[in-house]
Design a protein around this motif. Sequence first.
Motif, short mmCIF file in Angstrom:
data_model
loop_
_atom_site.label_atom_id
_atom_site.label_comp_id
_atom_site.label_asym_id
_atom_site.label_seq_id
_atom_site.Cartn_x
_atom_site.Cartn_y
_atom_site.Cartn_z
N LEU A 289 53.26 34.58 67.56
CA LEU A 289 53.90 34.40 68.86
C LEU A 289 53.17 33.34 69.67
N THR A 290 53.92 32.39 70.22
CA THR A 290 53.39 31.36 71.10
C THR A 290 54.20 31.36 72.39
N VAL A 291 53.50 31.34 73.52
CA VAL A 291 54.18 31.23 74.81
C VAL A 291 54.06 29.78 75.27
N ALA A 292 55.20 29.10 75.37
CA ALA A 292 55.21 27.68 75.70
C ALA A 292 55.09 27.45 77.21
N GLY A 293 54.63 26.26 77.55
CA GLY A 293 54.47 25.92 78.96
C GLY A 293 55.70 25.32 79.59
N SER A 294 56.70 24.96 78.76
CA SER A 294 57.93 24.37 79.29
C SER A 294 59.09 24.70 78.36
N LEU A 295 60.29 24.54 78.89
CA LEU A 295 61.48 24.78 78.08
C LEU A 295 61.54 23.80 76.92
N ALA A 296 61.25 22.55 77.18
CA ALA A 296 61.30 21.52 76.13
C ALA A 296 60.30 21.84 75.02
N GLU A 297 59.11 22.28 75.39
CA GLU A 297 58.10 22.62 74.40
C GLU A 297 58.55 23.81 73.55
N ALA A 298 59.19 24.78 74.18
CA ALA A 298 59.60 26.00 73.48
C ALA A 298 60.61 25.72 72.37
N VAL A 299 61.52 24.76 72.60
CA VAL A 299 62.60 24.54 71.66
C VAL A 299 62.41 23.30 70.80
N ALA A 300 61.27 22.62 70.94
CA ALA A 300 61.06 21.35 70.25
C ALA A 300 61.25 21.47 68.74
N ASP A 301 60.77 22.55 68.14
CA ASP A 301 60.86 22.72 66.69
C ASP A 301 61.75 23.89 66.29
N ALA A 302 62.57 24.35 67.21
CA ALA A 302 63.36 25.55 66.95
C ALA A 302 64.52 25.28 66.01
N GLU A 303 64.70 26.19 65.07
CA GLU A 303 65.88 26.16 64.20
C GLU A 303 66.98 27.07 64.72
N PHE A 304 66.58 28.02 65.60
CA PHE A 304 67.54 28.94 66.22
C PHE A 304 66.98 29.30 67.58
N VAL A 305 67.85 29.31 68.60
CA VAL A 305 67.43 29.63 69.96
C VAL A 305 68.19 30.86 70.44
N GLN A 306 67.46 31.84 70.96
CA GLN A 306 68.08 33.04 71.54
C GLN A 306 67.81 33.02 73.03
N GLU A 307 68.85 32.78 73.81
CA GLU A 307 68.71 32.71 75.28
C GLU A 307 68.99 34.07 75.88
N SER A 308 68.09 34.56 76.72
CA SER A 308 68.23 35.88 77.34
C SER A 308 67.87 35.82 78.82
#
Length: 324
Positions: free
Chosen positions: A62-81
């Motif tokens: 688990l990693t907590v990102a500092g920004s939205l862009a950082e969180a999804v930079a390498d994402a293959e699937f995004v779950q928005e909640s």
Amino acid sequence: MIACIGAGVIGGGWAAYFLARGHDVTAWDPAPDAGDRLRTIVEAARPALNSLGFPDEAWGGLTVAGSLAEAVADAEFVQESAPEDLDLKRRLLADLAALTGPGTIVASSTSGFPMSDMATLAEDPTRLVVGHPFNPPYLIPLVEVVGGSATSPDVVEAAAAFYRRLGKSVIEMDREVPGFVANRLQEALWREALHMVANGEATVEQIDASITEGPGLRWPVHGPCRTFHLAGGEGGMAHMLDHFGPSLLAPWTRLEAPELTPELRNAMVEGTATDRSFGELVAERDRAVIAIRRAVEGTRSANAGRPGPSGRSWSSDEPPAPTR
């Protein structure tokens, strides 16, 4: 890698589930205490997931990102909640669509908004889909998957397949339904309960017992339609409808929501008050749901060895290989 956007009860529950299934998760939430809150939710879910056959050593990181862009930079699937605010959802999903690559699916956990309404600001809405869970997402198998008017059918199929690979039981909906399927059924029951309390017809305790000691015991095995099919005896649903059909016109139910007066609100709050902590109640619920799932799966397995609704055993000791 999976990105979880939003670190509340639903987002945190999703993160715990993805981690237990062996996926690395990067999460982001604008709240200053998001990281601590998320880790608390994940740790609270860990005993239940361990009990279901997902030991700590099999979990992802688990990693907590500092920004939205950082969180999804390498994402293959995004779950928005994110919270259920339509304007917020529109802006956030537009940002997520812009920040992710053409091969990344962005799924929303919304419990009520159609994707057609949420995707209006996105330049590329084809990758936006609803993946509506039931709380808690780490324990309840159901996910309702449905696209908006601009969602690619391939994306809907791919999202459904993704959830199934992770052991979820998926309802792949053919069309958008306001509130989705399970929520609408649950809401009808909830409104009737509020009417009964407001009218002094039943207490909160009596209403809860009427389900947990009555039809709720049948629903893990057979849903409401199959339950009424059995109510018709050997004649099945046809006999039930022919015999009891006239009673459908009886004024038993009131689908309009009652006015939420201060008196009704106080009655509901007082009726559900308990000296047990939230954590104790969650742990009790999780233990019971696990036991029910195992019991139901055992019955299904004994019945010609058929798998659970997700196509695999809910209580399998071997988690499916993660899809990275």
